[in-house]
Design a protein around this motif. Structure first.
Motif, PDB file in Angstrom:
ATOM      1  N   VAL A 186      -6.276  -4.511   2.852  1.00  0.00           N
ATOM      2  CA  VAL A 186      -6.357  -4.229   4.174  1.00  0.00           C
ATOM      3  C   VAL A 186      -4.872  -3.619   4.609  1.00  0.00           C
ATOM      4  CG1 VAL A 186      -6.622  -5.098   6.488  1.00  0.00           C
ATOM      5  CG2 VAL A 186      -8.297  -5.617   4.351  1.00  0.00           C
ATOM      6  N   SER A 187      -3.886  -4.449   4.343  1.00  0.00           N
ATOM      7  CA  SER A 187      -2.387  -4.059   4.675  1.00  0.00           C
ATOM      8  C   SER A 187      -2.073  -2.830   3.958  1.00  0.00           C
ATOM      9  CB  SER A 187      -1.525  -5.336   4.381  1.00  0.00           C
ATOM     10  OG  SER A 187      -1.568  -5.540   3.074  1.00  0.00           O
ATOM     11  N   GLY A 188      -2.375  -2.877   2.537  1.00  0.00           N
ATOM     12  CA  GLY A 188      -1.819  -1.503   1.886  1.00  0.00           C
ATOM     13  C   GLY A 188      -2.311  -0.255   2.202  1.00  0.00           C
ATOM     14  N   LEU A 189      -3.773  -0.052   2.171  1.00  0.00           N
ATOM     15  CA  LEU A 189      -4.492   1.033   2.545  1.00  0.00           C
ATOM     16  C   LEU A 189      -4.323   1.280   4.044  1.00  0.00           C
ATOM     17  CD1 LEU A 189      -7.711   1.033   0.284  1.00  0.00           C
ATOM     18  CD2 LEU A 189      -5.271   2.069  -0.085  1.00  0.00           C
ATOM     19  N   ALA A 190      -4.209   0.412   4.767  1.00  0.00           N
ATOM     20  CA  ALA A 190      -3.980   0.627   6.503  1.00  0.00           C
ATOM     21  C   ALA A 190      -2.737   1.394   6.766  1.00  0.00           C
ATOM     22  CB  ALA A 190      -4.209  -0.734   7.060  1.00  0.00           C
ATOM     23  N   GLY A 191      -1.728   0.989   5.852  1.00  0.00           N
ATOM     24  CA  GLY A 191      -0.648   1.716   6.146  1.00  0.00           C
ATOM     25  C   GLY A 191      -0.612   3.068   5.499  1.00  0.00           C
ATOM     26  N   ALA A 192      -1.135   3.324   4.236  1.00  0.00           N
ATOM     27  CA  ALA A 192      -1.169   4.691   3.801  1.00  0.00           C
ATOM     28  C   ALA A 192      -2.248   5.561   4.497  1.00  0.00           C
ATOM     29  CB  ALA A 192      -1.345   4.490   2.187  1.00  0.00           C
ATOM     30  N   PHE A 193      -3.290   5.368   4.570  1.00  0.00           N
ATOM     31  CA  PHE A 193      -4.416   5.768   4.943  1.00  0.00           C
ATOM     32  C   PHE A 193      -4.862   5.506   6.304  1.00  0.00           C
ATOM     33  CE2 PHE A 193      -6.170   5.651   0.179  1.00  0.00           C
ATOM     34  CZ  PHE A 193      -5.357   6.442  -0.104  1.00  0.00           C
ATOM     35  N   GLY A 194      -4.520   4.438   6.962  1.00  0.00           N
ATOM     36  CA  GLY A 194      -5.080   4.193   8.527  1.00  0.00           C
ATOM     37  C   GLY A 194      -6.218   3.161   8.285  1.00  0.00           C
ATOM     38  N   SER A 195      -6.773   2.927   7.037  1.00  0.00           N
ATOM     39  CA  SER A 195      -8.037   2.346   7.089  1.00  0.00           C
ATOM     40  C   SER A 195      -8.048   1.577   5.698  1.00  0.00           C
ATOM     41  CB  SER A 195      -9.224   3.068   7.305  1.00  0.00           C
ATOM     42  OG  SER A 195     -10.398   2.285   7.117  1.00  0.00           O
ATOM     43  N   GLY A 196      -8.186   0.212   5.577  1.00  0.00           N
ATOM     44  CA  GLY A 196      -8.082  -0.620   4.523  1.00  0.00           C
ATOM     45  C   GLY A 196      -9.478  -0.993   3.936  1.00  0.00           C
ATOM     46  N   ALA A 197     -10.272  -0.080   3.588  1.00  0.00           N
ATOM     47  CA  ALA A 197     -11.464  -0.030   3.004  1.00  0.00           C
ATOM     48  C   ALA A 197     -11.816   1.134   1.695  1.00  0.00           C
ATOM     49  CB  ALA A 197     -12.804   0.096   3.914  1.00  0.00           C
ATOM     50  N   ARG A 224      -2.200  17.719   3.864  1.00  0.00           N
ATOM     51  CA  ARG A 224      -2.759  16.277   4.041  1.00  0.00           C
ATOM     52  C   ARG A 224      -1.664  15.182   4.126  1.00  0.00           C
ATOM     53  NH1 ARG A 224      -8.334  15.929   2.961  1.00  0.00           N
ATOM     54  NH2 ARG A 224      -7.965  13.925   3.836  1.00  0.00           N
ATOM     55  N   THR A 225      -0.624  15.250   3.866  1.00  0.00           N
ATOM     56  CA  THR A 225       0.428  13.980   3.754  1.00  0.00           C
ATOM     57  C   THR A 225       1.659  14.408   4.173  1.00  0.00           C
ATOM     58  OG1 THR A 225       1.413  14.722   1.640  1.00  0.00           O
ATOM     59  CG2 THR A 225      -1.068  13.475   1.403  1.00  0.00           C
ATOM     60  N   LYS A 226       2.428  13.182   4.442  1.00  0.00           N
ATOM     61  CA  LYS A 226       3.784  13.234   4.652  1.00  0.00           C
ATOM     62  C   LYS A 226       4.528  12.238   4.078  1.00  0.00           C
ATOM     63  CE  LYS A 226       2.982  10.466   8.747  1.00  0.00           C
ATOM     64  NZ  LYS A 226       3.253  10.574  10.194  1.00  0.00           N
ATOM     65  N   VAL A 285     -18.179   9.246   2.417  1.00  0.00           N
ATOM     66  CA  VAL A 285     -16.741   9.363   1.608  1.00  0.00           C
ATOM     67  C   VAL A 285     -15.926   9.617   3.062  1.00  0.00           C
ATOM     68  CG1 VAL A 285     -15.394  10.807   0.474  1.00  0.00           C
ATOM     69  CG2 VAL A 285     -17.818  10.698  -0.303  1.00  0.00           C
ATOM     70  N   LEU A 286     -14.868   8.707   2.820  1.00  0.00           N
ATOM     71  CA  LEU A 286     -13.635   8.531   3.954  1.00  0.00           C
ATOM     72  C   LEU A 286     -12.818   9.697   3.875  1.00  0.00           C
ATOM     73  CD1 LEU A 286     -13.067   4.960   4.468  1.00  0.00           C
ATOM     74  CD2 LEU A 286     -14.546   6.145   5.720  1.00  0.00           C
ATOM     75  N   PHE A 287     -12.207  10.215   4.881  1.00  0.00           N
ATOM     76  CA  PHE A 287     -10.992  11.120   4.899  1.00  0.00           C
ATOM     77  C   PHE A 287     -11.302  12.358   4.246  1.00  0.00           C
ATOM     78  CE2 PHE A 287      -9.125   6.683   3.726  1.00  0.00           C
ATOM     79  CZ  PHE A 287      -9.266   6.452   5.227  1.00  0.00           C
ATOM     80  N   THR A 288     -12.456  12.932   4.569  1.00  0.00           N
ATOM     81  CA  THR A 288     -12.768  14.152   3.945  1.00  0.00           C
ATOM     82  C   THR A 288     -12.084  15.291   4.521  1.00  0.00           C
ATOM     83  OG1 THR A 288     -14.616  14.465   5.735  1.00  0.00           O
ATOM     84  CG2 THR A 288     -14.950  13.796   3.215  1.00  0.00           C
ATOM     85  N   ASP A 289     -11.458  15.145   5.933  1.00  0.00           N
ATOM     86  CA  ASP A 289     -10.965  16.194   6.977  1.00  0.00           C
ATOM     87  C   ASP A 289      -9.431  15.777   7.415  1.00  0.00           C
ATOM     88  OD1 ASP A 289     -13.059  17.737   7.045  1.00  0.00           O
ATOM     89  OD2 ASP A 289     -14.010  16.689   8.245  1.00  0.00           O
ATOM     90  N   GLY A 290      -9.315  14.271   7.393  1.00  0.00           N
ATOM     91  CA  GLY A 290      -8.107  13.881   7.717  1.00  0.00           C
ATOM     92  C   GLY A 290      -8.007  12.302   7.610  1.00  0.00           C
ATOM     93  N   PHE A 291      -6.978  11.874   7.488  1.00  0.00           N
ATOM     94  CA  PHE A 291      -6.546  10.362   7.357  1.00  0.00           C
ATOM     95  C   PHE A 291      -6.697   9.689   8.864  1.00  0.00           C
ATOM     96  CE2 PHE A 291      -4.918  11.790   3.403  1.00  0.00           C
ATOM     97  CZ  PHE A 291      -5.438  11.026   2.356  1.00  0.00           C
ATOM     98  N   ASN A 292      -6.988   8.473   8.827  1.00  0.00           N
ATOM     99  CA  ASN A 292      -7.111   7.634  10.118  1.00  0.00           C
ATOM    100  C   ASN A 292      -5.770   7.345  10.540  1.00  0.00           C
ATOM    101  OD1 ASN A 292      -8.570   6.686  12.126  1.00  0.00           O
ATOM    102  ND2 ASN A 292      -8.662   4.546  11.063  1.00  0.00           N
TER     103      ASN A 292
END
Length: 690
Positions: A141-152, A244-246, A536-543
């Protein structure tokens, strides 16, 4: 004779397999396949096949119990609930609401977990609400929320069979998630390359094309070295990175010196193997990462997950079928319990417990006074109890006396509480410390929803009545709230609770019980009634606010506790095919219990030879926190210097040994690494004679 088939969801791991309960004359007598179900398509693992056996166990709790003269004795619901309401109110008023802790349950429904966190925050006014996700995927939850904006989990279970490369790290998928393993086999039959990194040559590793014997705690070193090779050899997906990233340049700089040769010393994996798996992962065109608690249960768990997310974004393996970052959840509704806000730092829908969100929920819940801010995690609660700062706990469907690290300390905490309430279907090891035990309904005796590891929200259905006077958790919580004078808990059904959930959880907004009549359920996020759900999450952008994924550079840090001359071995723990969590259900299922009756310690052949240990000898395993004695399993399927103990067995509780050192971000305890020593106590022959 009445014979009925009741479709529902398996109560074990996070796969969320569908099954039919076979009911005859008011009893569940068997399980039959649900062939239309999209997750398992009529197939079941051993636990699913025998998911009915514990339902009518003679050990089921049937009436409330109250401790009188040191012993638990039968009581009426009225007597028990008045005592619970009175004591919790007394402690709240006398010592403050922050002296009460609440543990929710990954085995309870979404509706029940939602009500419990609402009860904790609005009735008890305590900030301390947590559950076992803290011990399995809080780092996700903490790791993916930081990178993607959602921890699932980013992708669907079925997607896995479309992958060209499957990189499995820290997951014994074939034992812990067998129906996901089926998708791995399907992918491999289509030509996918399967890579497994694990300190043990597990059942999963046997199906791998490449096995990398990863030293426990070496995850970041391995993942950073893979990123180093990908960048050094120009294998990164430049177009994905730019669009898609920074933060790419920060990552590039962070891994510049993380060569495979340096990683070899930290991981135990040959540098040439690291190069090979990095190249395969980067160039397959569709690579999926699967991981579980072997990644998350570390004091560096959040770093491990960040490193995985970095690898996926670096190669453009996010937002498309057959790819993604796929944390495999360990319990049937651990995803849902997180979604419902059973964490001390977030409300339902992952809204932070902040000054901005608290008034919003106070209005929604029509509560008097302020809603409390962030609270303690489960490990911190037990620390506070040992220090006398936490006076009471309300534990629903959790068994921390077996599942939490350093259980001797947990036992001390439970024993020292002024008041302990446990709500469960069995008199668990934790319930034995309780002042009041409340009998709950099992999954087969209630209505509601579970959310599986791929974010699929699904209905469970009542097949039979609970035994004796047992009640569903949602009813108990509502009656207790009423007994404490609270309003806002006059629900008539789980469906009514779910209607409130979708008003406060944006990810569930378009879901309702009518849509869940079909076996497919709905995968969140589902923002509207006509939305089909999101496989599928993040097909167009991250959260993220700008829609871009954020590279999170991390550096290797060794585990908190290292082997030394006194404690020369590393202990790691895990699951088995035939058992689940603390064994309270599987060890009361005769067919499953017959397969493996007791715990064992897995020792490498090289270490066993040096210590004079033979197969089935009794071995004492000692850490800085405790010791246990159990049979040895001598094998070539574990790296030298590492031992393994399954955590399902109370009489040989692996967590009597484990370390409470915490990840600074997720507060995950380091359950996967601690230093131990081994001593041969008796030979197998001596033990048999005794």
């Amino acid at each position: 004779m009445e014979l009925r088939l009741v479709p529902t969801i398996c109560p074990y791991c996070g796969c969320g397999c569908g099954l039919n309960l076979v009911c005859m004359d008011g009893k569940v007598v068997g399980v039959e396949p649900w062939k239309r179900h999209p997750v398992n398509e009529g197939k079941l693992c051993p636990k699913g096949n025998f998911a009915h056996e514990f339902i009518h166990s003679p050990d089921r709790l049937t009436v409330p119990l109250i401790r009188k003269n040191g012993e638990l004795a039968s009581a009426t619901w009225d007597e028990a609930l008045k005592l619970v309401a009175g004591k919790l109110a007394e402690i709240r008023e006398k010592n403050g609401p922050e002296t009460i802790g609440v543990l929710a349950s990954a085995k309870a429904t979404n509706e029940e977990n939602y009500l419990l966190q609402k009860f904790a925050r609005t009735v008890l006014k305590t900030p301390h609400i947590d559950h076992c996700a803290r011990l399995c995927h809080s780092s996700t939850v903490s790791g993916l929320a930081g990178a993607f904006g959602s921890g699932a989990m980013t992708n669907s279970i079925k997607d896995i069979e479309e992958a060209k490369c499957i990189f499995i790290i820290g997951s014994n998928t074939f034992e812990a998630h067998p129906l996901i393993a089926r998708r791995i086999l399907k992918a491999r039959s289509k030509g996918a390359i399967v890579i497994v990194a694990d300190p043990r040559f597990t059942m999963t590793a046997r199906h791998a094309d490449i096995y990398a014997p990863l030293r426990s705690g070496g995850d970041v070193a391995l993942l950073n070295a893979m990123a180093h090779i990908i960048i050094a050899e120009g294998l990164e997906d430049r177009s994905f990175i730019e669009a898609r990233t920074k933060g790419f340049e920060d990552l590039k700089q962070a891994v510049a010196d993380c060569t495979p040769e340096r990683a070899e010393a930290m991981t135990g994996i040959n540098a040439s193997t690291i190069r090979e798996i990095a190249r395969i992962y980067a160039t397959s065109g569709c690579s999926a990462i699967l991981y579980s608690m072997g990644v998350t249960q570390h004091s560096t768990g959040t770093d491990n997950v960040h490193a995985i997310a970095n690898l996926a974004m670096l190669t453009g393996n996010v937002g498309k079928k057959g790819s993604g970052v796929n944390p495999l959840r360990g319990q049937n509704n651990v995803q849902g319990a997180c979604d419902m806000g059973c964490l001390p730092n977030v409300f339902p829908g992952y809204k932070p417990v902040s000054d901005q969100s608290r008034p919003e929920f106070a209005v929604t819940w029509k509560t008097a006074g302020e809603i409390p801010g962030p609270g303690l995690t489960v490990v911190e609660m037990f620390n506070a109890a040992c220090e006398g700062k936490l006076k009471a706990m309300y534990v629903v469907g959790e068994n921390p006396a077996i599942s939490d690290p350093d259980v001797s300390k947990v036992e001390q905490a439970l024993d020292g509480l002024e008041f302990l309430v446990v709500q469960d279907i069995f008199l668990t090891e934790t319930a034995k410390y309780a002042d009041v035990v409340l009998p709950a309904a099992s999954y087969a005796e209630r209505e509601g929803t579970f959310t599986n590891t791929e974010r699929r929200v699904q209905r469970i259905r009542k097949a039979v009545e609970p035994p004796g006077e047992a009640l569903p958790d949602w009813q108990i919580i509502c009656i207790l709230a009423s007994e404490m004078g609270a309003s806002g808990f006059a629900y008539e059904s789980p469906e009514q609770v779910f209607e409130e959930i979708i008003s406060v959880v944006p990810q569930y907004k378009g879901i309702n019980y009518a849509r869940l009549l079909k076996p497919e359920g709905v995968q969140w996020p589902c923002p509207g009634a006509l939305h089909p759900g999101t496989p599928v999450l993040f097909t167009d952008g991250f959260n993220q606010p700008d829609g871009k994924g954020l590279f999170m550079p991390v550096r290797y840090r060794p585990p908190a506790e290292q082997p030394d001359a006194e404690y020369p071995f590393v202990l790691t723990t895990g699951r088995m095919l035939f058992h689940y969590h603390t064994g309270s259900m599987t060890r009361r299922s005769p067919a499953l219990d017959e397969e493996v009756r007791s715990g064992f310690v897995e020792v490498s052949s090289l270490d066993a030879r040096r210590l004079g240990i033979r197969m089935d000898d009794v071995v004492r395993v000692t850490s800085r926190r405790g010791q246990i004695e159990l049979a040895s399993k001598v094998t070539d399927a574990i790296v030298k210097g590492t031992v393994f103990i399954p955590f399902h067995f109370a009489e040989t509780a692996a967590n009597r040994l484990t370390n409470t050192a915490l990840d600074p971000v997720s507060k995950m305890p380091e359950l996967k690494v601690c230093a131990v020593k081994l001593e041969r106590v008796a030979s197998a022959m001596q033990e048999a004679q005794e």
